[in-house]
Design a protein around this motif. Structure first.
Motif, mmCIF file in Angstrom:
data_model
loop_
_atom_site.group_PDB
_atom_site.id
_atom_site.type_symbol
_atom_site.label_atom_id
_atom_site.label_comp_id
_atom_site.label_asym_id
_atom_site.label_seq_id
_atom_site.Cartn_x
_atom_site.Cartn_y
_atom_site.Cartn_z
ATOM 1 N N HIS A 135 0.881 -1.173 0.000
ATOM 2 C CA HIS A 135 0.000 0.000 0.000
ATOM 3 C C HIS A 135 0.914 1.218 0.000
ATOM 4 O O HIS A 135 2.105 1.124 0.287
ATOM 5 N N GLY A 136 0.370 2.377 -0.353
ATOM 6 C CA GLY A 136 1.279 3.509 -0.461
ATOM 7 C C GLY A 136 0.627 4.864 -0.321
ATOM 8 O O GLY A 136 -0.534 4.990 0.084
ATOM 9 N N HIS A 137 1.409 5.862 -0.685
ATOM 10 C CA HIS A 137 1.041 7.247 -0.446
ATOM 11 C C HIS A 137 1.656 8.158 -1.513
ATOM 12 O O HIS A 137 2.697 7.841 -2.092
ATOM 13 N N ARG A 138 1.013 9.282 -1.728
ATOM 14 C CA ARG A 138 1.579 10.394 -2.501
ATOM 15 C C ARG A 138 1.880 11.498 -1.488
ATOM 16 O O ARG A 138 0.972 12.005 -0.838
ATOM 17 N N SER A 139 3.146 11.850 -1.344
ATOM 18 C CA SER A 139 3.550 12.665 -0.208
ATOM 19 C C SER A 139 4.488 13.789 -0.609
ATOM 20 O O SER A 139 5.361 13.617 -1.462
ATOM 21 N N LYS A 140 4.322 14.907 0.053
ATOM 22 C CA LYS A 140 5.278 15.996 -0.064
ATOM 23 C C LYS A 140 6.268 15.918 1.084
ATOM 24 O O LYS A 140 6.094 15.142 2.030
ATOM 25 N N ILE A 141 7.310 16.736 0.989
ATOM 26 C CA ILE A 141 8.324 16.758 2.029
ATOM 27 C C ILE A 141 8.880 18.173 2.133
ATOM 28 O O ILE A 141 8.935 18.903 1.130
ATOM 29 N N GLN A 142 9.253 18.549 3.341
ATOM 30 C CA GLN A 142 9.875 19.857 3.567
ATOM 31 C C GLN A 142 11.187 19.632 4.308
ATOM 32 O O GLN A 142 11.207 19.011 5.381
ATOM 33 N N VAL A 167 15.850 0.492 3.444
ATOM 34 C CA VAL A 167 16.245 1.341 4.556
ATOM 35 C C VAL A 167 16.612 0.487 5.765
ATOM 36 O O VAL A 167 16.225 -0.677 5.863
ATOM 37 N N ASP A 168 17.370 1.094 6.685
ATOM 38 C CA ASP A 168 17.870 0.365 7.848
ATOM 39 C C ASP A 168 16.919 0.450 9.038
ATOM 40 O O ASP A 168 17.350 0.346 10.193
ATOM 41 N N CYS A 169 15.647 0.652 8.760
ATOM 42 C CA CYS A 169 14.645 0.832 9.805
ATOM 43 C C CYS A 169 13.303 0.364 9.263
ATOM 44 O O CYS A 169 13.186 -0.013 8.098
ATOM 45 N N ASP A 170 12.303 0.378 10.104
ATOM 46 C CA ASP A 170 10.950 0.161 9.616
ATOM 47 C C ASP A 170 10.542 1.393 8.816
ATOM 48 O O ASP A 170 11.163 2.457 8.917
ATOM 49 N N SER A 171 9.489 1.280 8.006
ATOM 50 C CA SER A 171 9.134 2.384 7.105
ATOM 51 C C SER A 171 7.925 3.166 7.601
ATOM 52 O O SER A 171 7.132 3.673 6.799
ATOM 53 N N THR A 172 7.764 3.295 8.938
ATOM 54 C CA THR A 172 6.798 4.251 9.454
ATOM 55 C C THR A 172 7.240 5.653 9.059
ATOM 56 O O THR A 172 8.430 5.905 8.817
ATOM 57 N N VAL A 173 6.311 6.588 9.010
ATOM 58 C CA VAL A 173 6.691 7.941 8.610
ATOM 59 C C VAL A 173 7.653 8.556 9.626
ATOM 60 O O VAL A 173 8.532 9.357 9.274
ATOM 61 N N GLU A 174 7.524 8.168 10.903
ATOM 62 C CA GLU A 174 8.451 8.673 11.911
ATOM 63 C C GLU A 174 9.884 8.237 11.601
ATOM 64 O O GLU A 174 10.827 9.049 11.655
ATOM 65 N N LEU A 175 10.043 6.945 11.282
ATOM 66 C CA LEU A 175 11.390 6.439 11.031
ATOM 67 C C LEU A 175 11.911 6.850 9.662
ATOM 68 O O LEU A 175 13.125 6.997 9.478
ATOM 69 N N GLU A 219 2.937 11.601 5.267
ATOM 70 C CA GLU A 219 2.427 10.296 4.861
ATOM 71 C C GLU A 219 1.051 10.519 4.266
ATOM 72 O O GLU A 219 0.040 10.591 4.978
ATOM 73 N N GLY A 220 1.007 10.722 2.957
ATOM 74 C CA GLY A 220 -0.254 11.061 2.322
ATOM 75 C C GLY A 220 -0.619 12.510 2.585
ATOM 76 O O GLY A 220 0.208 13.410 2.456
ATOM 77 N N VAL A 221 -1.868 12.758 2.989
ATOM 78 C CA VAL A 221 -2.414 14.100 3.099
ATOM 79 C C VAL A 221 -2.525 14.536 4.565
ATOM 80 O O VAL A 221 -3.136 13.833 5.385
ATOM 81 N N ALA A 222 -1.911 15.677 4.883
ATOM 82 C CA ALA A 222 -2.139 16.369 6.163
ATOM 83 C C ALA A 222 -1.737 15.585 7.404
ATOM 84 O O ALA A 222 -2.285 15.811 8.479
ATOM 85 N N LYS A 223 -0.812 14.677 7.248
ATOM 86 C CA LYS A 223 -0.290 13.964 8.415
ATOM 87 C C LYS A 223 1.152 13.574 8.143
ATOM 88 O O LYS A 223 1.556 13.387 6.986
ATOM 89 N N GLY A 224 1.941 13.457 9.204
ATOM 90 C CA GLY A 224 3.323 13.105 8.999
ATOM 91 C C GLY A 224 4.118 13.170 10.282
ATOM 92 O O GLY A 224 3.576 13.065 11.390
#
Length: 293
Positions: free
Chosen positions: A170-177, A251-259, A283-288
């Protein structure tokens, strides 16, 4: 009489594309209902719209891999190794992906292409079957978040999650700052968005040997040296995936948005050890999540 709810929900999912492979996506959902007033002088109670219709949408497509089953790029068959599971083979121009997952992790859509139109038609039929008789019309609007900077599409799975995030595709379309010394750096943002364009993000801890992967017979005859293999057992069952190297970041971690935020922060800190780094990963819209060093 018409009743509307904008921003009813956001669906985060991945889909199979003949050109791009497996693509993570996030769409916002608006709903418009038309019908006669019921005994409460309502077309439908807002609480029903927000709970029941949202639940129907979530159960149908959210955190799933959407399969265009009228397209020969996708083949599906029952698993011979895991109960209530399916093998899915995806042959795209970008690469070949092979999966085994519990059947509930897939949404089979009778279309040649997964797009807003085909998913809208799919959801409309499912929702209409559950509406009361006084509701005569249903209009869904699926739309992307308006992002005026760079963004990326990624697919992953979270083995430790007890909900639907555990599904391996499953996945997401995400921005990053990204900030360096408290100044936003658009060049760095573009670099990461290019790196993670239509990417599959896997955890090194989930890597397995080719001999241990559970896939279809056809998949085993098609695998190449370019494939890498990942698997885990989660509450919903066993998940397996073979992904070509050109669409993969391990990646060297789990792929939660925090990690993932922390992972990006650590990578940037290696390149800029004397600068302060701040990462706002969505992670997707309005959360991260936010990470900084």
């Amino acid at each position: 009489m018409q009743l509307f709810v904008n921003d009813l929900t956001v669906i985060d999912f991945s889909y199979c594309c003949e050109q791009r492979g497996i693509v993570g996506e996030s769409w916002i959902v608006d709903v418009l209902l038309e019908g006669e007033l019921n005994e409460m002088s309502m077309v439908l109670d807002f609480s029903v719209v927000k709970k029941q219709i949202k639940s129907i949408i979530d159960n149908a497509v959210d955190h799933k891999l959407l399969l265009p089953i009228n397209n020969s790029m996708v083949s599906v068959e029952n698993s011979t190794t895991q109960p209530d599971s399916e093998y899915v083979d995806v042959i795209s121009k970008r690469g070949s992906y092979f999966l085994q997952s519990p059947a509930q992790a897939f949404a089979k859509i009778a279309a040649e292409t997964i797009n807003i139109s085909s998913v809208t038609d799919y959801l409309t039929k499912i929702i209409k079957a559950e509406l009361p008789e006084n509701v005569k019309g249903l209009s869904l609007v699926l739309r992307e978040e308006n992002i005026d900077t760079d963004y990326y599409h990624y697919t992953h799975g979270l083995k430790l999650h007890d909900g639907n995030c555990q599904r391996i595709a499953h996945g997401h379309r995400s921005k990053i700052q990204l900030f360096k010394n408290e100044q936003r750096d658009f060049t760095l943002e573009k670099q990461w968005c290019d790196r993670w364009a239509d990417i599959y993000i896997a955890s090194e801890a989930d890597r397995i040997e080719k001999s241990d992967i559970q896939l279809s017979k056809s998949a085993h005859s098609t695998l190449t040296d370019e494939h890498q293999y990942f698997s885990y057992i989660a509450p919903q069952g066993r998940f397996d995936i073979a992904v070509p190297t050109n669409v993969l970041d391990v990646v060297d971690c789990d792929s939660t948005v925090e990690l993932l935020a922390d992972f990006i922060c650590r990578q940037l800190k290696k390149s800029y050890p004397n600068d302060s780094i701040k990462v706002i990963a969505y992670e997707g819209v309005a959360k991260g999540a936010i990470a900084y060093d």
